[in-house]
Design a protein around this motif. Structure first.
Motif, PDB file in Angstrom:
ATOM      1  N   ASP A 160       0.825  -1.208   0.000  1.00 16.71           N
ATOM      2  CA  ASP A 160       0.000   0.000   0.000  1.00 16.71           C
ATOM      3  C   ASP A 160       0.857   1.255   0.000  1.00 16.71           C
ATOM      4  O   ASP A 160       1.877   1.323   0.697  1.00 16.71           O
ATOM      5  CB  ASP A 160      -0.892   0.011   1.240  1.00 16.71           C
ATOM      6  CG  ASP A 160      -1.771   1.251   1.301  1.00 16.71           C
ATOM      7  OD1 ASP A 160      -2.306   1.648   0.248  1.00 16.71           O
ATOM      8  OD2 ASP A 160      -1.918   1.819   2.402  1.00 16.71           O
ATOM      9  N   HIS A 161       0.448   2.236  -0.802  1.00 18.05           N
ATOM     10  CA  HIS A 161       0.966   3.594  -0.650  1.00 18.05           C
ATOM     11  C   HIS A 161       0.092   4.268   0.403  1.00 18.05           C
ATOM     12  O   HIS A 161      -1.072   4.567   0.139  1.00 18.05           O
ATOM     13  CB  HIS A 161       0.906   4.356  -1.976  1.00 18.05           C
ATOM     14  CG  HIS A 161       1.841   3.819  -3.017  1.00 18.05           C
ATOM     15  ND1 HIS A 161       1.457   2.868  -3.950  1.00 18.05           N
ATOM     16  CD2 HIS A 161       3.154   4.090  -3.262  1.00 18.05           C
ATOM     17  CE1 HIS A 161       2.494   2.590  -4.732  1.00 18.05           C
ATOM     18  NE2 HIS A 161       3.523   3.314  -4.336  1.00 18.05           N
TER      19      HIS A 161
ATOM     20  N   PRO B  38      -1.910   7.821  -0.772  1.00 17.52           N
ATOM     21  CA  PRO B  38      -2.113   7.229  -2.100  1.00 17.52           C
ATOM     22  C   PRO B  38      -1.511   8.058  -3.225  1.00 17.52           C
ATOM     23  O   PRO B  38      -1.486   9.294  -3.166  1.00 17.52           O
ATOM     24  CB  PRO B  38      -3.638   7.177  -2.227  1.00 17.52           C
ATOM     25  CG  PRO B  38      -4.142   7.192  -0.820  1.00 17.52           C
ATOM     26  CD  PRO B  38      -3.178   8.046  -0.065  1.00 17.52           C
TER      27      PRO B  38
ATOM     28  N   ASN C 170      -6.496  -3.339   1.265  1.00 18.19           N
ATOM     29  CA  ASN C 170      -5.848  -2.359   0.399  1.00 18.19           C
ATOM     30  C   ASN C 170      -6.755  -1.984  -0.770  1.00 18.19           C
ATOM     31  O   ASN C 170      -6.856  -0.807  -1.154  1.00 18.19           O
ATOM     32  CB  ASN C 170      -4.524  -2.918  -0.112  1.00 18.19           C
ATOM     33  CG  ASN C 170      -3.743  -1.911  -0.922  1.00 18.19           C
ATOM     34  OD1 ASN C 170      -3.586  -0.767  -0.523  1.00 18.19           O
ATOM     35  ND2 ASN C 170      -3.252  -2.320  -2.084  1.00 18.19           N
TER      36      ASN C 170
ATOM     37  N   ASP D  59      -7.785   4.918  -3.316  1.00 23.04           N
ATOM     38  CA  ASP D  59      -7.019   6.161  -3.193  1.00 23.04           C
ATOM     39  C   ASP D  59      -7.659   7.101  -2.172  1.00 23.04           C
ATOM     40  O   ASP D  59      -7.444   8.308  -2.203  1.00 23.04           O
ATOM     41  CB  ASP D  59      -6.874   6.847  -4.553  1.00 23.04           C
ATOM     42  CG  ASP D  59      -8.183   7.440  -5.068  1.00 23.04           C
ATOM     43  OD1 ASP D  59      -9.254   7.095  -4.527  1.00 23.04           O
ATOM     44  OD2 ASP D  59      -8.130   8.248  -6.013  1.00 23.04           O
TER      45      ASP D  59
ATOM     46  N   THR E 239      -8.361   8.924   1.433  1.00 24.01           N
ATOM     47  CA  THR E 239      -7.522   9.535   2.457  1.00 24.01           C
ATOM     48  C   THR E 239      -8.259   9.480   3.802  1.00 24.01           C
ATOM     49  O   THR E 239      -9.411   9.047   3.860  1.00 24.01           O
ATOM     50  CB  THR E 239      -7.163  10.973   2.056  1.00 24.01           C
ATOM     51  OG1 THR E 239      -8.364  11.744   1.895  1.00 24.01           O
ATOM     52  CG2 THR E 239      -6.379  10.986   0.741  1.00 24.01           C
TER      53      THR E 239
END
Length: 213
Positions: free
Chosen positions: A120-121, A124, A160, A165, A167
């Motif tokens: 995971d970022h 994102p 994930n 994406d 937040t």
């Protein structure tokens, strides 16, 4: 989910304190909402923008860069317990076990079922693009996308995918005990790369911080 605080749940090991989170929050810029400049293309196939460079590339000047191992395997090697590598290869992780930082569950990883554990970022890539990365030079974007210290985590694959994406204003880890840890990682990435948070993100992170020790 994004509106709940941690309450009396004991935070996961390695979580920051309330004071540490408040300091991190004080260091980030806050914007009213997420802008949508357009132009985000993660893919690197023919005709695609490849705006953060090839996935998991080792060709960057950030943490773990140019060490001969791609960033995905670097993260797996760091986080998995009992990690087993491909014979004769010190980079490619083929199996191990993950103490998932988002669900609190222990997950078995096998390279044959790689989607069970994904990287995971935390902040994102699509969100970063919208919040300012669209104006960064390419080397900075590649560094951000492969930063194994500040922005990458091995996590449960389904979780994930659910996060996408989103937040903190729209998503928090399903395990309430994991939220202090996630908030710290998110804010460390934001501070490291001078990325803002939205007002909704700030409010959600403040609620999380109130439940941290």
């Amino acid at each position: 989910m994004g509106c709940e605080s941690i309450g009396q749940v004991t935070p996961a090991p390695g979580s920051p304190t309330r004071v540490q989170l408040e300091r991190l929050l004080a260091g980030v810029r806050v914007v009213a909402e997420r802008p949508r400049p357009g132009g985000y293309e993660r893919g690197c196939g023919g005709g695609q923008g490849c705006v953060f460079g090839p996935a998991w590339t080792d060709d960057h000047d950030g943490p773990g860069g140019h060490d001969g191992c791609d960033s995905r395997n670097t993260v797996l090697a760091r986080q998995l317990t009992r990690a087993v590598f491909r014979p004769g290869d010190t980079c490619v992780v083929v199996s191990g076990a993950l103490n998932d930082p988002y669900t609190g569950q222990r997950i078995t990883f096998a390279r044959a079922d790689a989607k069970a554990v994904q990287i995971d970022h935390v902040y994102p890539l699509a969100a970063a693009w919208d919040m300012g990365a669209a104006g960064w030079p390419m080397p900075q974007r590649v560094r951000f996308a492969n930063d194994v210290d500040y922005n990458l985590l091995a996590v449960d694959g389904k979780t994930n995918e659910d996060k996408g994406d989103r937040t903190p204003g729209d998503w928090l880890p399903p395990a309430r005990a994991s939220r202090c840890f996630y908030a710290g990682k998110y804010l460390m990435a934001a501070n490291r790369y001078a990325l803002p948070v939205t007002s909704a993100d700030r409010d959600a992170l403040r609620r999380v911080a109130r439940g941290c020790p």
